[in-house]
Motif scaffolding. Structure first.
Motif, PDB file in Angstrom:
ATOM      1  N   THR A  62       0.842  -1.196   0.000  1.00 29.56           N
ATOM      2  CA  THR A  62       0.000   0.000   0.000  1.00 29.56           C
ATOM      3  C   THR A  62       0.876   1.244   0.000  1.00 29.56           C
ATOM      4  O   THR A  62       2.023   1.213   0.448  1.00 29.56           O
ATOM      5  CB  THR A  62      -0.916   0.054   1.239  1.00 29.56           C
ATOM      6  OG1 THR A  62      -0.109   0.152   2.419  1.00 29.56           O
ATOM      7  CG2 THR A  62      -1.804  -1.173   1.332  1.00 29.56           C
ATOM      8  N   ASP A  63       0.327   2.326  -0.516  1.00 32.98           N
ATOM      9  CA  ASP A  63       0.924   3.652  -0.379  1.00 32.98           C
ATOM     10  C   ASP A  63      -0.227   4.654  -0.352  1.00 32.98           C
ATOM     11  O   ASP A  63      -1.391   4.265  -0.227  1.00 32.98           O
ATOM     12  CB  ASP A  63       1.935   3.943  -1.491  1.00 32.98           C
ATOM     13  CG  ASP A  63       1.305   3.985  -2.884  1.00 32.98           C
ATOM     14  OD1 ASP A  63       0.061   3.870  -2.986  1.00 32.98           O
ATOM     15  OD2 ASP A  63       2.051   4.141  -3.865  1.00 32.98           O
ATOM     16  N   HIS A  94      -2.703   3.854  -3.129  1.00 29.45           N
ATOM     17  CA  HIS A  94      -3.226   2.485  -3.261  1.00 29.45           C
ATOM     18  C   HIS A  94      -3.425   1.913  -1.864  1.00 29.45           C
ATOM     19  O   HIS A  94      -2.465   1.520  -1.198  1.00 29.45           O
ATOM     20  CB  HIS A  94      -2.264   1.614  -4.069  1.00 29.45           C
ATOM     21  CG  HIS A  94      -1.908   2.189  -5.403  1.00 29.45           C
ATOM     22  ND1 HIS A  94      -0.875   3.089  -5.569  1.00 29.45           N
ATOM     23  CD2 HIS A  94      -2.467   2.009  -6.635  1.00 29.45           C
ATOM     24  CE1 HIS A  94      -0.799   3.434  -6.846  1.00 29.45           C
ATOM     25  NE2 HIS A  94      -1.757   2.802  -7.514  1.00 29.45           N
ATOM     26  N   ARG A  95      -4.665   1.871  -1.444  1.00 29.08           N
ATOM     27  CA  ARG A  95      -4.984   1.487  -0.069  1.00 29.08           C
ATOM     28  C   ARG A  95      -5.560   0.086   0.064  1.00 29.08           C
ATOM     29  O   ARG A  95      -5.591  -0.470   1.151  1.00 29.08           O
ATOM     30  CB  ARG A  95      -5.984   2.487   0.526  1.00 29.08           C
ATOM     31  CG  ARG A  95      -5.422   3.884   0.737  1.00 29.08           C
ATOM     32  CD  ARG A  95      -4.308   3.874   1.752  1.00 29.08           C
ATOM     33  NE  ARG A  95      -3.915   5.204   2.181  1.00 29.08           N
ATOM     34  CZ  ARG A  95      -2.921   5.453   3.019  1.00 29.08           C
ATOM     35  NH1 ARG A  95      -2.228   4.449   3.508  1.00 29.08           N
ATOM     36  NH2 ARG A  95      -2.620   6.683   3.357  1.00 29.08           N
ATOM     37  N   GLU A  96      -6.040  -0.486  -1.025  1.00 27.79           N
ATOM     38  CA  GLU A  96      -6.729  -1.774  -0.930  1.00 27.79           C
ATOM     39  C   GLU A  96      -5.868  -2.896  -1.496  1.00 27.79           C
ATOM     40  O   GLU A  96      -5.226  -2.739  -2.542  1.00 27.79           O
ATOM     41  CB  GLU A  96      -8.069  -1.715  -1.671  1.00 27.79           C
ATOM     42  CG  GLU A  96      -9.066  -0.758  -1.031  1.00 27.79           C
ATOM     43  CD  GLU A  96     -10.441  -0.886  -1.649  1.00 27.79           C
ATOM     44  OE1 GLU A  96     -10.795  -2.002  -2.080  1.00 27.79           O
ATOM     45  OE2 GLU A  96     -11.147   0.131  -1.721  1.00 27.79           O
ATOM     46  N   VAL A  97      -5.887  -4.018  -0.783  1.00 20.64           N
ATOM     47  CA  VAL A  97      -5.105  -5.188  -1.174  1.00 20.64           C
ATOM     48  C   VAL A  97      -5.995  -6.417  -1.127  1.00 20.64           C
ATOM     49  O   VAL A  97      -6.802  -6.572  -0.202  1.00 20.64           O
ATOM     50  CB  VAL A  97      -3.898  -5.400  -0.226  1.00 20.64           C
ATOM     51  CG1 VAL A  97      -3.087  -6.618  -0.653  1.00 20.64           C
ATOM     52  CG2 VAL A  97      -3.024  -4.164  -0.179  1.00 20.64           C
ATOM     53  N   ARG A 103      -7.137  -2.634  -7.435  1.00 23.17           N
ATOM     54  CA  ARG A 103      -6.571  -3.086  -6.169  1.00 23.17           C
ATOM     55  C   ARG A 103      -5.230  -3.790  -6.399  1.00 23.17           C
ATOM     56  O   ARG A 103      -5.018  -4.427  -7.427  1.00 23.17           O
ATOM     57  CB  ARG A 103      -7.520  -4.071  -5.478  1.00 23.17           C
ATOM     58  CG  ARG A 103      -8.716  -3.469  -4.803  1.00 23.17           C
ATOM     59  CD  ARG A 103      -9.590  -4.561  -4.202  1.00 23.17           C
ATOM     60  NE  ARG A 103     -10.191  -5.412  -5.228  1.00 23.17           N
ATOM     61  CZ  ARG A 103     -10.869  -6.526  -4.970  1.00 23.17           C
ATOM     62  NH1 ARG A 103     -11.016  -6.934  -3.715  1.00 23.17           N
ATOM     63  NH2 ARG A 103     -11.396  -7.229  -5.954  1.00 23.17           N
ATOM     64  N   THR A 104      -4.369  -3.692  -5.401  1.00 28.59           N
ATOM     65  CA  THR A 104      -3.130  -4.465  -5.443  1.00 28.59           C
ATOM     66  C   THR A 104      -3.470  -5.923  -5.162  1.00 28.59           C
ATOM     67  O   THR A 104      -4.192  -6.233  -4.208  1.00 28.59           O
ATOM     68  CB  THR A 104      -2.130  -3.955  -4.388  1.00 28.59           C
ATOM     69  OG1 THR A 104      -1.808  -2.596  -4.672  1.00 28.59           O
ATOM     70  CG2 THR A 104      -0.863  -4.794  -4.397  1.00 28.59           C
TER      71      THR A 104
END
Length: 545
Positions: free
Chosen positions: A152-153, A156-159, A178-179
């Motif tokens: 995350t950064d 990009h908050r969702e994994v 999403r990652t």
């Protein structure tokens, strides 16, 4: 007659204290692969374990290091050699726990993350066995971190974590930005990538696949969804591997920290006495190297102990003004004699103590003493002489120096002290003898260049290594601790690549790391792949005319 019914026995609640009546098991996560990532609690439990139930071959070294006292039970395979099911493995844990011994169930990663921990813990509940869960660092987060890929950064908050070994996965649900962290995806990465692109992910979406993460064999392939199948195949990627899909992969360019260590993956030969190799090997591991310790010297008592016995008696009787220690082994030899005679540090009262360097001074301090003289410059016999005061018959009531040393020590210090008008009792405190040859595979690796570097910490290690194992291959980087060792190496036909600025093992390792960093930088600047010294290009064959 009134009969009081006996209440049913309740299963112990999870986390209850161990009981020899019902048994107790500790489910311990070993982490992703790097033993240094083991938690403090996990290490403590292993040290006190009486039984360790393992599941992976790589656990053998960890158990041997932290739990040599424990019985090791294979939880991966049965007596017939067949893999155990979760249920069968749970029975093994329950049976061992009910024996009343301290049982550790060692599990890869985290017991409750893509592992059989929940099933085995439920079996303990059913059997009335108490248990505890000790989390481990999961490869889901650790491997990308070691690859320099944050999950995350700010943007990009969702994994989403996907176990690709499952039979049917609807990749349309992962078509957003999403990652993705893909587990068990190596064999099917081509199909997965095609499905994600078909679901709406751009073919140019960055992908990073990392195999055997957190170990010095770690390797990462960076690609895109459109090319990852071919790139992974070309790189020979094999399980276990963790794959990350998403824009966060682009950050690896600047955040890669593990695989860019100056000695990453280098196989480094450490020819030293077994007792002295530990700190040097630890420093090498800090730079990403894989040290392999090969004892070349065995430290043994002198053949004739009478000279040493006489000197110790003289020390107690006040016959010496100084005692000069030129090595940690010399400190150890004198200390062993003190123990033999029932003496302690008080016998040094009124005696001045000299140490050849910081390591020797530290060994003296560990004895409860403090060196009065340590070289201010070069930490060697010459450096010690430069600071040693000449004998003064007014200030010095005694003109004698006790010098406990190895049987092969040079005469530099003795001659120098005599020039300063000191009388020297040069006493053989210990012998350095050549160790037995290493195993045949190690000797072959030395001769054929499968070691990337060798670090020599004394002239005797050069002579003894060549004597018991042969001369290192020309491609092997030779690092030496000082000019005298360099001279010996050159006399044996070795090319010296790295010379420590001062005679210290730490400085030597730092110098080798600087060499590795410079070598890496030059390869990158030249646009060449970063390879280890042991990976040699095939020589061009001369065409017949």
């Amino acid at each position: 007659m009134r009969v009081t019914p006996v209440p049913a026995k309740k299963a112990p609640r999870p986390g209850a204290s161990p009981s020899t009546r019902t048994g107790f098991a500790s489910f311990v996560g070993s982490g992703p692969g790097d033993p240094d990532l083991l938690t403090v609690r996990a290490a403590d439990l292993l040290r006190s374990a009486e039984v360790v139930v393992t599941e992976a071959p790589e656990h053998a070294a960890l158990v041997a290091s932290l739990a040599p006292q424990a019985e090791v039970v294979d939880g991966g395979f049965g007596t017939d050699g067949q893999p155990l099911t979760h249920a069968a493995r749970a029975k093994v844990v329950v049976r061992q726990a009910k024996s009343g011994r301290r049982v550790v169930r060692l599990m890869a990663g985290d017991p409750f993350v893509y592992a059989s921990g929940p099933e085995e813990a439920l079996a303990c509940v059913k059997a009335g066995v108490g248990f505890e869960i000790v989390p481990g660092i999961s490869s889901v987060t650790a491997v990308p971190t070691y690859a320099g890929v944050p999950l995350t950064d700010r943007s990009h908050r969702e994994v989403a974590v996907v176990n690709c070994s499952e039979a049917k996965i609807d990749w349309v649900t992962y078509a957003d930005d999403r990652t993705l962290v893909l587990l068990s995806a190596v064999g099917s990465i081509g199909v997965i990538a095609e499905a994600l692109v078909a679901a709406g992910r751009p073919a140019g979406t960055p992908v990073a696949m990392t195999r055997v993460g957190t170990t010095t064999e770690q390797e990462t392939v960076v690609s895109t969804l459109g090319c990852i199948s071919a790139d992974a195949r070309a790189a020979g990627m094999t399980p276990p591997a963790v794959t990350v899909v998403g824009d966060v992969v682009d950050l690896r360019t600047t955040l890669s920290w593990f695989e860019t260590k100056p000695l990453f993956g280098w196989r480094v030969l450490v020819p030293r006495t077994k007792e002295q190799a530990g700190s040097l090997s630890a420093a090498l591991r800090g730079y990403g190297a894989v040290p392999e310790e090969v004892p070349t010297i065995s430290v043994e008592p002198p053949r004739n102990p009478q000279q040493m016995d006489k000197a110790i008696r003289g020390l107690v009787e006040g016959r010496y003004e100084w005692i000069a220690f030129t090595s940690v082994n010399a400190v150890r030899a004198v200390r062993e004699k003190f123990d033999e005679y029932g003496l302690d540090a008080r016998a040094f009262s009124g005696l001045k103590i000299a140490a050849v360097g910081d390591k020797t001074a530290a060994a003296i301090e560990a004895w409860g003493l403090r060196a009065d003289l340590i070289p201010s410059g070069e930490q060697s016999a010459r450096g010690l002489l430069e600071d040693w005061p000449p004998y003064d018959d007014v200030l010095d009531p005694i003109n004698r120096v006790f010098l406990p040393r190895a049987d092969i020590a040079t005469e530099t210090l003795v001659a120098g002290l005599q020039e300063l008008d000191w009388e020297v009792d040069d006493v053989t405190a210990y012998r350095t003898v050549r160790a037995t040859p290493p195993p045949a595979p190690t000797r072959e690796a030395i001769k054929t260049g499968r070691f990337d570097a060798v670090v020599f910490t004394s002239s005797s290690t050069v002579r003894n290594l060549v004597g018991i194992a042969g001369k290192p291959h020309a491609s092997t980087i030779i690092a030496v601790i000082g000019p005298a060792t360099a001279k010996t190496a050159e006399e044996h036909g070795l090319r010296v690549d790295v010379l420590a600025a001062s005679p210290s093992a730490e400085v030597l390792v730092d110098a080798l790391a600087d060499f590795g960093a410079a070598r890496r930088a030059s390869l990158v600047e030249a646009g060449q792949p970063v390879t280890k010294p042991s990976v040699r290009r095939p020589s061009a064959r001369r065409k017949a005319t």
